[in-house]
Motif scaffolding. Structure first.
Motif, PDB file in Angstrom:
ATOM      1  N   LYS A 191      38.132  34.457  36.649  1.00 42.75           N
ATOM      2  CA  LYS A 191      38.332  35.511  35.659  1.00 42.75           C
ATOM      3  C   LYS A 191      37.664  36.822  36.063  1.00 42.75           C
ATOM      4  O   LYS A 191      38.003  37.872  35.557  1.00 42.75           O
ATOM      5  N   ASP A 192      36.729  36.790  37.008  1.00 39.19           N
ATOM      6  CA  ASP A 192      36.056  38.000  37.472  1.00 39.19           C
ATOM      7  C   ASP A 192      36.671  38.546  38.755  1.00 39.19           C
ATOM      8  O   ASP A 192      36.048  39.330  39.469  1.00 39.19           O
TER       9      ASP A 192
ATOM     10  N   LYS B 296      37.032  42.392  38.806  1.00 36.92           N
ATOM     11  CA  LYS B 296      35.713  43.010  38.875  1.00 36.92           C
ATOM     12  C   LYS B 296      35.131  42.875  40.286  1.00 36.92           C
ATOM     13  O   LYS B 296      34.599  43.836  40.840  1.00 36.92           O
ATOM     14  N   GLN B 297      35.260  41.694  40.868  1.00 38.70           N
ATOM     15  CA  GLN B 297      34.752  41.459  42.217  1.00 38.70           C
ATOM     16  C   GLN B 297      35.472  42.341  43.238  1.00 38.70           C
ATOM     17  O   GLN B 297      34.849  42.886  44.147  1.00 38.70           O
TER      18      GLN B 297
ATOM     19  N   TYR C 288      44.855  38.515  44.028  1.00 40.52           N
ATOM     20  CA  TYR C 288      44.058  37.450  43.419  1.00 40.52           C
ATOM     21  C   TYR C 288      44.989  36.463  42.736  1.00 40.52           C
ATOM     22  O   TYR C 288      46.127  36.777  42.397  1.00 40.52           O
TER      23      TYR C 288
ATOM     24  N   TYR D 286      40.904  36.520  45.959  1.00 39.98           N
ATOM     25  CA  TYR D 286      39.965  36.573  44.856  1.00 39.98           C
ATOM     26  C   TYR D 286      40.448  35.573  43.818  1.00 39.98           C
ATOM     27  O   TYR D 286      41.647  35.368  43.651  1.00 39.98           O
TER      28      TYR D 286
END
Length: 186
Positions: free
Chosen positions: A91-92, A95-96, A184, A88
């Motif tokens: 910045k998201d 959330k992802q 991530y 991942y």
């Protein structure tokens, strides 16, 4: 032998003296110049053979290093591909990751409760880890399908831990506490 020289004329004696001197000079030349040159050429040939052997070893080592370098280049390409396709990023990322875990749970039709999140950073590797622990309740088959779907998921989501909380004999329902980890880039 003197009688033999007495039979020779003066011109012949001079010629023999000159030939004798030439013979002595040739022998001296052979002893003083030719033999050391021969030894020197033998040493030069031995050095040449040694240098040729070193050159062959150097070429072999160079080819091995080039092969190793190509392998490392391939490894770097693989790492870049993994970063793009399995980590991942952005910045998201968190959330992802949460949405993907929720999507996997809903596809497996498994209700989850008591969700807890924890985070860890690995600065040296330039990645972070998000762990999500939750309780699930379902049949053996549904939980097996859920774990399989997590393992087959294209991103780095890993089943880190499974604790059995309750095993109901009637109906074959299991209650598990599962810890999923996702990675991530920082």
């Amino acid at each position: 032998m003197r009688e033999l020289f007495n039979l020779l004329e003066e011109n012949e004696k001079k010629g023999l003296r000159v030939l004798g001197v030439l013979l002595v000079v040739s022998v001296l030349f052979l002893l003083l110049v030719s033999f050391p040159q021969k030894k020197s050429s033998i040493r030069a040939l031995l050095r040449l053979e040694s240098k040729q052997s070193e050159h062959q070893n150097f070429n072999r080592m160079t080819q091995e290093k080039e092969k190793e370098w190509r392998l490392w280049e391939g490894a770097y390409r693989d790492i870049d591909e993994l970063r793009k396709s399995h980590f991942y990023s952005g910045k998201d990322a968190v959330k992802q990751m949460r949405l993907d875990i929720q999507r996997i749970l809903s596809q497996a039709r498994i209700p989850s409760s008591q969700k807890k999140y924890s985070y860890a950073e690995f600065r040296k590797e330039k990645i972070s880890k998000m762990s999500m622990s939750f309780n699930v309740r379902g049949t053996y088959q549904s939980l097996k399908e859920f774990i399989q779907s997590v393992e087959e998921f294209p991103k780095f989501l890993i089943v880190e831990k499974i604790d059995f909380l309750d095993i109901a004999a009637a109906g074959g329902v299991l209650e598990l506490k599962i810890v999923l980890a996702g990675y991530y880039e920082i």
